[in-house]
Design a protein around this motif. Structure first.
Motif, PDB file in Angstrom:
ATOM      1  N   VAL A  34       0.839  -1.198   0.000  1.00  0.00           N
ATOM      2  CA  VAL A  34       0.000   0.000   0.000  1.00  0.00           C
ATOM      3  C   VAL A  34       0.873   1.246   0.000  1.00  0.00           C
ATOM      4  O   VAL A  34       0.648   2.194  -0.768  1.00  0.00           O
ATOM      5  CB  VAL A  34      -0.956   0.008   1.210  1.00  0.00           C
ATOM      6  N   ASN A  35       1.880   1.258   0.858  1.00  0.00           N
ATOM      7  CA  ASN A  35       2.771   2.413   0.942  1.00  0.00           C
ATOM      8  C   ASN A  35       3.441   2.683  -0.397  1.00  0.00           C
ATOM      9  O   ASN A  35       3.518   3.830  -0.860  1.00  0.00           O
ATOM     10  CB  ASN A  35       3.826   2.165   2.013  1.00  0.00           C
ATOM     11  N   ARG A  36       3.905   1.625  -1.049  1.00  0.00           N
ATOM     12  CA  ARG A  36       4.586   1.800  -2.325  1.00  0.00           C
ATOM     13  C   ARG A  36       3.620   2.270  -3.419  1.00  0.00           C
ATOM     14  O   ARG A  36       3.961   3.136  -4.227  1.00  0.00           O
ATOM     15  CB  ARG A  36       5.253   0.485  -2.740  1.00  0.00           C
ATOM     16  N   CYS A  37       2.402   1.706  -3.456  1.00  0.00           N
ATOM     17  CA  CYS A  37       1.428   2.118  -4.467  1.00  0.00           C
ATOM     18  C   CYS A  37       1.075   3.593  -4.309  1.00  0.00           C
ATOM     19  O   CYS A  37       0.973   4.329  -5.302  1.00  0.00           O
ATOM     20  CB  CYS A  37       0.166   1.257  -4.362  1.00  0.00           C
ATOM     21  N   VAL A  38       0.888   4.041  -3.075  1.00  0.00           N
ATOM     22  CA  VAL A  38       0.566   5.447  -2.843  1.00  0.00           C
ATOM     23  C   VAL A  38       1.744   6.331  -3.243  1.00  0.00           C
ATOM     24  O   VAL A  38       1.562   7.385  -3.858  1.00  0.00           O
ATOM     25  CB  VAL A  38       0.195   5.667  -1.362  1.00  0.00           C
ATOM     26  N   GLU A  39       2.954   5.903  -2.912  1.00  0.00           N
ATOM     27  CA  GLU A  39       4.141   6.678  -3.284  1.00  0.00           C
ATOM     28  C   GLU A  39       4.273   6.770  -4.805  1.00  0.00           C
ATOM     29  O   GLU A  39       4.570   7.835  -5.358  1.00  0.00           O
ATOM     30  CB  GLU A  39       5.395   6.026  -2.688  1.00  0.00           C
ATOM     31  N   VAL A  40       4.045   5.654  -5.511  1.00  0.00           N
ATOM     32  CA  VAL A  40       4.193   5.644  -6.964  1.00  0.00           C
ATOM     33  C   VAL A  40       3.156   6.543  -7.621  1.00  0.00           C
ATOM     34  O   VAL A  40       3.481   7.394  -8.470  1.00  0.00           O
ATOM     35  CB  VAL A  40       4.076   4.203  -7.500  1.00  0.00           C
ATOM     36  N   LEU A  41       1.884   6.391  -7.246  1.00  0.00           N
ATOM     37  CA  LEU A  41       0.825   7.164  -7.885  1.00  0.00           C
ATOM     38  C   LEU A  41       0.922   8.648  -7.556  1.00  0.00           C
ATOM     39  O   LEU A  41       0.782   9.507  -8.438  1.00  0.00           O
ATOM     40  CB  LEU A  41      -0.538   6.620  -7.459  1.00  0.00           C
ATOM     41  N   SER A  42       1.151   8.973  -6.294  1.00  0.00           N
ATOM     42  CA  SER A  42       1.234  10.392  -5.920  1.00  0.00           C
ATOM     43  C   SER A  42       2.463  11.047  -6.537  1.00  0.00           C
ATOM     44  O   SER A  42       2.398  12.185  -7.016  1.00  0.00           O
ATOM     45  CB  SER A  42       1.253  10.531  -4.392  1.00  0.00           C
TER      46      SER A  42
ATOM     47  N   PHE B 192      -5.126  -0.515  -6.821  1.00  0.00           N
ATOM     48  CA  PHE B 192      -4.487   0.772  -7.104  1.00  0.00           C
ATOM     49  C   PHE B 192      -4.182   0.963  -8.580  1.00  0.00           C
ATOM     50  O   PHE B 192      -3.931   2.090  -9.014  1.00  0.00           O
ATOM     51  CB  PHE B 192      -3.191   0.898  -6.302  1.00  0.00           C
ATOM     52  N   GLY B 193      -4.177  -0.110  -9.357  1.00  0.00           N
ATOM     53  CA  GLY B 193      -3.840   0.012 -10.767  1.00  0.00           C
ATOM     54  C   GLY B 193      -2.357   0.227 -11.009  1.00  0.00           C
ATOM     55  O   GLY B 193      -1.975   0.926 -11.960  1.00  0.00           O
ATOM     56  N   VAL B 194      -1.518  -0.369 -10.167  1.00  0.00           N
ATOM     57  CA  VAL B 194      -0.060  -0.204 -10.272  1.00  0.00           C
ATOM     58  C   VAL B 194       0.556  -1.534 -10.694  1.00  0.00           C
ATOM     59  O   VAL B 194       0.240  -2.578 -10.105  1.00  0.00           O
ATOM     60  CB  VAL B 194       0.532   0.252  -8.921  1.00  0.00           C
ATOM     61  N   PRO B 195       1.417  -1.561 -11.714  1.00  0.00           N
ATOM     62  CA  PRO B 195       2.065  -2.815 -12.124  1.00  0.00           C
ATOM     63  C   PRO B 195       2.940  -3.380 -11.023  1.00  0.00           C
ATOM     64  O   PRO B 195       3.481  -2.649 -10.178  1.00  0.00           O
ATOM     65  CB  PRO B 195       2.904  -2.405 -13.340  1.00  0.00           C
ATOM     66  N   LEU B 196       3.103  -4.699 -11.048  1.00  0.00           N
ATOM     67  CA  LEU B 196       3.876  -5.366  -9.997  1.00  0.00           C
ATOM     68  C   LEU B 196       5.324  -4.904  -9.967  1.00  0.00           C
ATOM     69  O   LEU B 196       5.919  -4.796  -8.883  1.00  0.00           O
ATOM     70  CB  LEU B 196       3.818  -6.884 -10.201  1.00  0.00           C
ATOM     71  N   HIS B 197       5.909  -4.629 -11.146  1.00  0.00           N
ATOM     72  CA  HIS B 197       7.333  -4.285 -11.124  1.00  0.00           C
ATOM     73  C   HIS B 197       7.584  -2.942 -10.449  1.00  0.00           C
ATOM     74  O   HIS B 197       8.693  -2.691  -9.975  1.00  0.00           O
ATOM     75  CB  HIS B 197       7.902  -4.287 -12.550  1.00  0.00           C
ATOM     76  N   LEU B 198       6.565  -2.078 -10.360  1.00  0.00           N
ATOM     77  CA  LEU B 198       6.748  -0.794  -9.680  1.00  0.00           C
ATOM     78  C   LEU B 198       6.703  -0.929  -8.167  1.00  0.00           C
ATOM     79  O   LEU B 198       7.078   0.003  -7.452  1.00  0.00           O
ATOM     80  CB  LEU B 198       5.689   0.206 -10.148  1.00  0.00           C
ATOM     81  N   VAL B 199       6.227  -2.063  -7.661  1.00  0.00           N
ATOM     82  CA  VAL B 199       6.278  -2.318  -6.217  1.00  0.00           C
ATOM     83  C   VAL B 199       7.341  -3.380  -5.912  1.00  0.00           C
ATOM     84  O   VAL B 199       7.325  -3.997  -4.855  1.00  0.00           O
ATOM     85  CB  VAL B 199       4.905  -2.756  -5.667  1.00  0.00           C
ATOM     86  N   TYR B 200       8.241  -3.589  -6.889  1.00  0.00           N
ATOM     87  CA  TYR B 200       9.360  -4.527  -6.740  1.00  0.00           C
ATOM     88  C   TYR B 200       8.866  -5.949  -6.474  1.00  0.00           C
ATOM     89  O   TYR B 200       9.349  -6.636  -5.576  1.00  0.00           O
ATOM     90  CB  TYR B 200      10.301  -4.065  -5.630  1.00  0.00           C
ATOM     91  N   ALA B 201       7.880  -6.368  -7.263  1.00  0.00           N
ATOM     92  CA  ALA B 201       7.347  -7.724  -7.155  1.00  0.00           C
ATOM     93  C   ALA B 201       7.153  -8.280  -8.554  1.00  0.00           C
ATOM     94  O   ALA B 201       7.248  -7.561  -9.553  1.00  0.00           O
ATOM     95  CB  ALA B 201       6.024  -7.735  -6.382  1.00  0.00           C
TER      96      ALA B 201
END
Length: 435
Positions: A57-65, A303-312
């Motif tokens: 969650v923290n990473r998705c919010v950081e990426v999108l914001s 969140f609509g964030v790809p896995l590689h952007l959360v290092y997964a």
């Protein structure tokens, strides 16, 4: 300008008088409203602080914001496709949104509120004489309530979190970015929609934490063939006898010696005929790692964030490049469209909108490939006269050069303005050669 002074000043120019409401009169947004999102099996106590402690969650919010905050903002004339870098709104759109925030800080905060609270509000402080926006001041979403009067007109009631004074703001003076909405007026945060998934992820996180705090040892049962009895008595140093629970005493004594990472794998010495039998599943038995990957993917879907952007997920250049393009097209483009329409309607004056002016954000910053791909793209765009040399230099943050505004076409890359004449000369030369 302080928020309190600004709202008080704006209140004197409103069409509707300011209403003094008692503190707490405006209901705060909670995870249990609107009704219907929680079924009773989900965790209604999931808060933003708890959610942000989940790494995905923290990473998705950081990426999108961060993604929305770094997008360059510009004003374009839709009729001519010309950008207006000297427009008066530049000081609040790509300068400072207000005296306390840069444009980056302001946009990142607005995106965080939209994701985690479902709604992001900003009060537009206007020049009293001209009506031009001078500052954009974010409002705490929990202190804003949307009201509708008898004529169907929307109003935003803002309660100051410190003083409790309420101010009624006009719809055109409040920027409102919404998350997914059922009525088109208020958004529903991801915390509400993903409450079950987030509760499961947090429970798994707590389980893992508990496992390591217990030294990685499974829980079990201490048993004996003898009867320990329910209570016993202990004599204190002053001779006083107190009743104690013998089973609780044994449990506490065991945990003092064997609980915690520092006590892992200590040799247990049992007396009173006690025996230890583990009863819990191990992490391997529960397929803990596999289930963790599934939880990460579930959260990323919300969140609509790809896995590689959360290092997964699987890391390969080609798949990640394609996922990055889809992230722009299917996630960021939606936010950019919503923000652009809201900004254009409320920050530009009606006369400017009638002339075709619009506020947009540049998504191409995320679509740039490697150096070879980028060079090939620029070369192709220049050869078909889409870009000039100065256009390309501008995209690379380089200054213009003399003669760089000329556009070229085919016929051995001649100037575009001479294309028609040289085409006629070439055609005439071919006919003479044929004759």
């Amino acid at each position: 300008m302080s928020l309190r002074k600004g709202l008080a000043r704006a209140g004197r120019t409103l069409d509707s008088p300011i209403k003094s409401l008692r503190p707490g009169a405006i209901p705060a947004l909670t995870l249990t409203s609107p009704a219907g999102w929680l079924t009773g099996e989900e965790d209604p106590a999931m808060s933003r602080n708890k959610a942000m402690k989940i790494s995905t969650v923290n990473r998705c919010v950081e990426v999108l914001s961060g993604s929305m905050a770094v997008l360059p903002v510009y004003i374009m004339d839709e009729r001519t496709k010309e950008r207006l870098p000297d427009h008066r709104l530049g000081r609040v759109l790509w300068g400072r949104a207000n005296e306390a925030m840069t444009s980056f800080d302001y946009q990142r905060l607005m995106m965080c509120n939209q994701l985690m609270r479902g709604n992001a509000y900003a009060w537009i402080f206007r020049d009293p004489a001209s009506g031009h926006p001078r500052e954009l001041i974010p409002l705490l979403p929990d202190c804003v309530a949307i009201q509708t009067d008898a004529n169907g007109r929307l109003w935003y009631d803002f309660t100051h979190p410190a003083t409790g004074i309420a101010t009624r703001l006009r719809q055109e003076d409040v920027l409102h970015y919404k998350a997914y909405s059922e009525d088109g007026l208020e958004g529903v945060s991801i915390l509400k929609r993903a409450s079950m998934t987030l509760s499961t992820a947090r429970a798994a996180q707590q389980y893992e934490n508990s496992t390591w705090r217990s030294g990685g040892q499974p829980s079990g049962v201490l048993y004996t063939d003898s009867d320990l009895g329910k209570h016993s008595f202990r004599t204190l140093p002053d001779g006083t006898k107190v009743e104690v629970d013998l089973k609780e005493e044994i449990r506490n004594s065991w945990e003092r010696v064997h609980r915690g990472p520092g006590n892992a794998f200590r040799v247990a010495v049992l007396d009173l005929g006690l025996k230890y039998q583990p009863i819990s599943m191990t992490n391997s038995d529960a397929q803990f790692v596999e289930s963790s990957e599934i939880r990460v993917a579930d959260i990323c879907r919300f969140f609509g964030v790809p896995l590689h952007l959360v290092y997964a997920g699987k890391q390969s250049y080609q798949s990640n490049e394609q996922n990055g393009i889809e992230y722009v097209n299917y996630t960021l483009l939606g936010y950019e469209t919503q923000w652009g329409q809201e900004d254009s309607y409320k920050l530009l004056l009606p006369g400017e909108r009638d002339k075709g002016l619009r506020i947009k954000r540049e998504l191409k910053v995320f679509l740039r490939g490697d150096s070879a791909a980028q060079s090939a793209w620029y070369r192709a765009m220049r050869e078909i006269s889409v870009y000039s040399a100065n256009d390309i230099r501008g995209l690379e943050d380089l200054p213009a050069v003399p003669g760089g505004d000329s556009r070229y076409s085919s016929l051995n890359f001649i100037p575009l303005e001479d294309f028609a004449e040289l085409s006629r000369l070439r055609a005439a030369g071919q006919k003479e050669g044929e004759s």
